[in-house]
Design a protein around this motif. Structure first.
Motif, PDB file in Angstrom:
ATOM      1  N   UNK A  94       0.923  -1.260  -0.018  1.00 54.67           N
ATOM      2  CA  UNK A  94      -0.022   0.031   0.182  1.00 54.67           C
ATOM      3  C   UNK A  94       0.826   1.387   0.010  1.00 54.67           C
ATOM      4  N   UNK A  95       0.879   2.046  -0.959  1.00 53.55           N
ATOM      5  CA  UNK A  95       1.523   3.257  -1.130  1.00 53.55           C
ATOM      6  C   UNK A  95       0.837   4.518  -0.421  1.00 53.55           C
ATOM      7  N   UNK A  96       1.794   5.095   0.540  1.00 47.23           N
ATOM      8  CA  UNK A  96       0.880   6.382   1.243  1.00 47.23           C
ATOM      9  C   UNK A  96       0.494   7.228   0.139  1.00 47.23           C
ATOM     10  N   UNK A  97      -0.845   7.422   0.183  1.00 46.77           N
ATOM     11  CA  UNK A  97      -1.520   8.430  -0.609  1.00 46.77           C
ATOM     12  C   UNK A  97      -1.686   9.729  -0.005  1.00 46.77           C
ATOM     13  N   UNK A  98      -1.509  10.715  -0.673  1.00 50.02           N
ATOM     14  CA  UNK A  98      -1.938  12.066  -0.302  1.00 50.02           C
ATOM     15  C   UNK A  98      -3.477  12.315  -0.162  1.00 50.02           C
ATOM     16  N   UNK A  99      -3.976  13.450   0.302  1.00 50.94           N
ATOM     17  CA  UNK A  99      -5.389  13.689   0.361  1.00 50.94           C
ATOM     18  C   UNK A  99      -5.745  15.007   0.250  1.00 50.94           C
ATOM     19  N   UNK A 100      -6.821  15.492   0.067  1.00 50.46           N
ATOM     20  CA  UNK A 100      -7.197  16.847   0.008  1.00 50.46           C
ATOM     21  C   UNK A 100      -7.389  17.410   1.591  1.00 50.46           C
ATOM     22  N   UNK A 101      -6.776  18.552   1.704  1.00 51.55           N
ATOM     23  CA  UNK A 101      -6.829  19.298   3.027  1.00 51.55           C
ATOM     24  C   UNK A 101      -8.310  19.453   3.413  1.00 51.55           C
ATOM     25  N   UNK A 102      -8.362  19.423   4.859  1.00 47.34           N
ATOM     26  CA  UNK A 102      -9.601  19.496   5.346  1.00 47.34           C
ATOM     27  C   UNK A 102     -10.685  20.674   4.700  1.00 47.34           C
ATOM     28  N   UNK A 103      -9.931  21.784   4.861  1.00 46.28           N
ATOM     29  CA  UNK A 103     -10.510  23.133   4.372  1.00 46.28           C
ATOM     30  C   UNK A 103     -10.782  23.042   2.886  1.00 46.28           C
ATOM     31  N   UNK A 104      -9.917  22.502   2.090  1.00 45.05           N
ATOM     32  CA  UNK A 104     -10.199  22.325   0.658  1.00 45.05           C
ATOM     33  C   UNK A 104     -11.669  21.577   0.368  1.00 45.05           C
ATOM     34  N   UNK A 105     -11.802  20.501   1.317  1.00 42.45           N
ATOM     35  CA  UNK A 105     -12.938  19.497   1.053  1.00 42.45           C
ATOM     36  C   UNK A 105     -14.157  20.333   1.636  1.00 42.45           C
ATOM     37  N   UNK A 106     -14.047  21.240   2.796  1.00 41.23           N
ATOM     38  CA  UNK A 106     -15.253  21.870   3.026  1.00 41.23           C
ATOM     39  C   UNK A 106     -15.696  23.035   1.660  1.00 41.23           C
ATOM     40  N   UNK A 107     -14.516  23.560   1.243  1.00 49.06           N
ATOM     41  CA  UNK A 107     -14.844  24.538   0.176  1.00 49.06           C
ATOM     42  C   UNK A 107     -15.370  23.801  -1.010  1.00 49.06           C
ATOM     43  N   UNK A 108     -14.785  22.726  -1.378  1.00 52.28           N
ATOM     44  CA  UNK A 108     -15.377  21.771  -2.702  1.00 52.28           C
ATOM     45  C   UNK A 108     -16.748  21.389  -2.213  1.00 52.28           C
ATOM     46  N   UNK A 109     -16.832  20.991  -1.340  1.00 51.02           N
ATOM     47  CA  UNK A 109     -18.334  20.479  -0.664  1.00 51.02           C
ATOM     48  C   UNK A 109     -19.206  21.713  -0.933  1.00 51.02           C
ATOM     49  N   UNK A 329      -2.761  14.057   8.428  1.00 52.08           N
ATOM     50  CA  UNK A 329      -2.977  12.615   7.808  1.00 52.08           C
ATOM     51  C   UNK A 329      -4.433  11.704   8.473  1.00 52.08           C
ATOM     52  N   UNK A 330      -5.089  12.554   9.628  1.00 53.47           N
ATOM     53  CA  UNK A 330      -6.013  12.196  10.167  1.00 53.47           C
ATOM     54  C   UNK A 330      -7.202  12.228   9.457  1.00 53.47           C
ATOM     55  N   UNK A 331      -7.300  13.035   8.235  1.00 55.04           N
ATOM     56  CA  UNK A 331      -8.417  13.476   7.753  1.00 55.04           C
ATOM     57  C   UNK A 331      -8.504  12.653   6.207  1.00 55.04           C
ATOM     58  N   UNK A 332      -7.725  12.024   5.897  1.00 55.24           N
ATOM     59  CA  UNK A 332      -7.473  11.580   4.472  1.00 55.24           C
ATOM     60  C   UNK A 332      -8.624  10.294   4.410  1.00 55.24           C
ATOM     61  N   UNK A 333      -8.758   9.525   5.410  1.00 58.12           N
ATOM     62  CA  UNK A 333      -9.612   8.252   5.078  1.00 58.12           C
ATOM     63  C   UNK A 333     -10.756   8.288   4.308  1.00 58.12           C
ATOM     64  N   UNK A 334     -11.548   9.265   4.779  1.00 54.19           N
ATOM     65  CA  UNK A 334     -12.946   9.115   4.054  1.00 54.19           C
ATOM     66  C   UNK A 334     -12.998  10.239   2.871  1.00 54.19           C
ATOM     67  N   UNK A 335     -11.914  10.607   2.305  1.00 55.33           N
ATOM     68  CA  UNK A 335     -11.959  11.654   1.276  1.00 55.33           C
ATOM     69  C   UNK A 335     -12.886  11.115   0.212  1.00 55.33           C
ATOM     70  N   UNK A 336     -12.721  10.006  -0.240  1.00 53.66           N
ATOM     71  CA  UNK A 336     -13.698   9.684  -1.732  1.00 53.66           C
ATOM     72  C   UNK A 336     -15.234   9.756  -0.983  1.00 53.66           C
TER      73      UNK A 336
END
Ligand code: DAH
Length: 349
Positions: A94-109, A329-336
């Motif tokens: 499993x390669x470590x994957x990046x994720x969207x920043x929490x603020x980016x996610x709120x803005x996208x949402x 890294x705590x907030x990349x899990x439920x990214x999708x």
């Protein structure tokens, strides 16, 4: 000597060791070469006999050296093939994957919610002039409201925008109504930092302009956003408030049913006539039509940081921007599950 040399050759277990054995016997100052040099002292008969014997020895040693070299090269190749072999049936790493920043996610949402309501997403400059950050928003130099915001001034007289409201002016200056836009972006305040204040943070602005727009439209838009973000039982609450660029102005909160509490999210109101007039002045200076006076519209601005802090239980606003991987890294899990990857196009001004 032949016996001894052959043992040394066969015993060499690296190419380097083999090379030094070869030098020891067959090199320019080697033992076999030394033998050849003694031939001059012999009688012709002795010389012929001994010369032939030494040459034979030389050939035997050269052949043995070559054979040993082949062996060593073959062994090295086999070792390499064995060590580099890939077992394609092993489970993948499993390669470590990046994720969207929490603020980016709120803005996208938020952007997705308003895009689905027909709004365009617009981004714009963070280095701004006084006209667009203050004056045209009904905050002239003498206006006491200008003290409400502590501003970062640049040496050339520009400012780091203190709010995303600057984009209301910039957009109307070059676009005609009717319009519906939202503006996610960074803003800057010169103030002491603590758990709820940071000198750079994010805002999410909205602007709707047309004919006959009312406070009910504003309420509908905020309520729709509230339900999309916080579930169908979300309700909205408006309380009178003052912002120079709206009249009337109102702060709004959303009922977060799951947590049984109100979330104070931002400010809003009906676009002030002075704002429309200032926009028309700017348009006129560009040779464009005065088209905004007499129009109606609403605007709102909210804080995505606050939403993220409450939703994810992040206790300090400074965590968002410190780039501490223990936080991020705590907030990349439920990214999708919350941030769709296909984004609506956005306009950058
Ligand atoms: N610009 C305001 C601030 O930074 C927030 C705001 C309030 C934006 C009311 C608006 C509005 O568009 O109508 O505090």
């Amino acid at each position: 000597m032949q016996e001894e040399a052959l043992n040394a050759i066969r015993g060499a277990d690296t190419l380097e060791a083999l090379q030094s054995v070869k030098t020891q016997y067959l090199g320019k100052n080697g033992l076999v070469t030394a033998q050849l040099k003694t031939l001059g002292t012999l009688t012709p008969d002795e010389r012929r006999e001994r010369g032939a014997a030494i040459n034979l020895l030389k050939q035997i040693l050269e052949a043995a050296t070559q054979a040993r070299e082949n062996e060593l090269r073959q062994a090295a190749l086999e070792a390499r093939l064995a060590s580099e072999a890939i077992d394609v049936t092993l489970p993948g790493l499993a390669l470590p994957a990046g994720g969207l920043h929490v603020i980016t996610r709120i803005l996208y949402e938020l952007s997705d919610i308003f895009t689905s309501l027909g709004y365009a997403v617009v981004e714009g400059q963070e280095v701004e002039d006084e006209t667009h950050n203050f004056d045209a928003l009904n905050m002239p130099a003498w206006h006491p409201a200008r003290d409400l915001q502590d501003t970062f001034w640049l040496e050339n007289g520009q400012v780091l925008r203190t709010h995303t409201s600057n984009m209301q002016i910039r957009y109307m200056e070059t676009h005609e109504p009717p319009l519906k836009i939202v503006v996610p972006g960074r803003v800057y305040r010169y103030e002491a930092t603590d758990a709820t204040h940071e000198s750079m943070f994010h805002q999410f602005e909205g602007l709707v302009v047309g004919e006959g727009i009312t406070m009910a439209d504003l309420k509908g838009a905020i309520a729709e956003m509230g339900r999309a973000m916080f579930g169908k039982n979300a309700r909205v609450r408006f309380q009178p408030s003052y912002y120079p660029f709206v009249e009337p102005g109102a702060d709004f909160a959303i009922w977060w049913d799951q947590e049984q509490r109100w979330l104070e999210l931002g400010g809003s109101g009906m676009v002030h006539p002075n704002v429309f007039r200032a926009v028309d002045d700017l348009r006129e200076a560009r040779g464009l039509t005065r088209i905004y006076e007499g129009k109606t519209g609403f605007a709102f601005g909210l804080g995505p940081n606050r939403i993220a802090m409450l939703r994810y239980g992040i206790p300090d606003i400074r965590y968002f921007y410190a780039n501490d991987l223990r936080v991020l890294t705590q907030f990349r899990g439920d990214l999708n599950s919350t941030a769709p990857h296909a984004r609506a196009p956005k306009e950058t001004m």
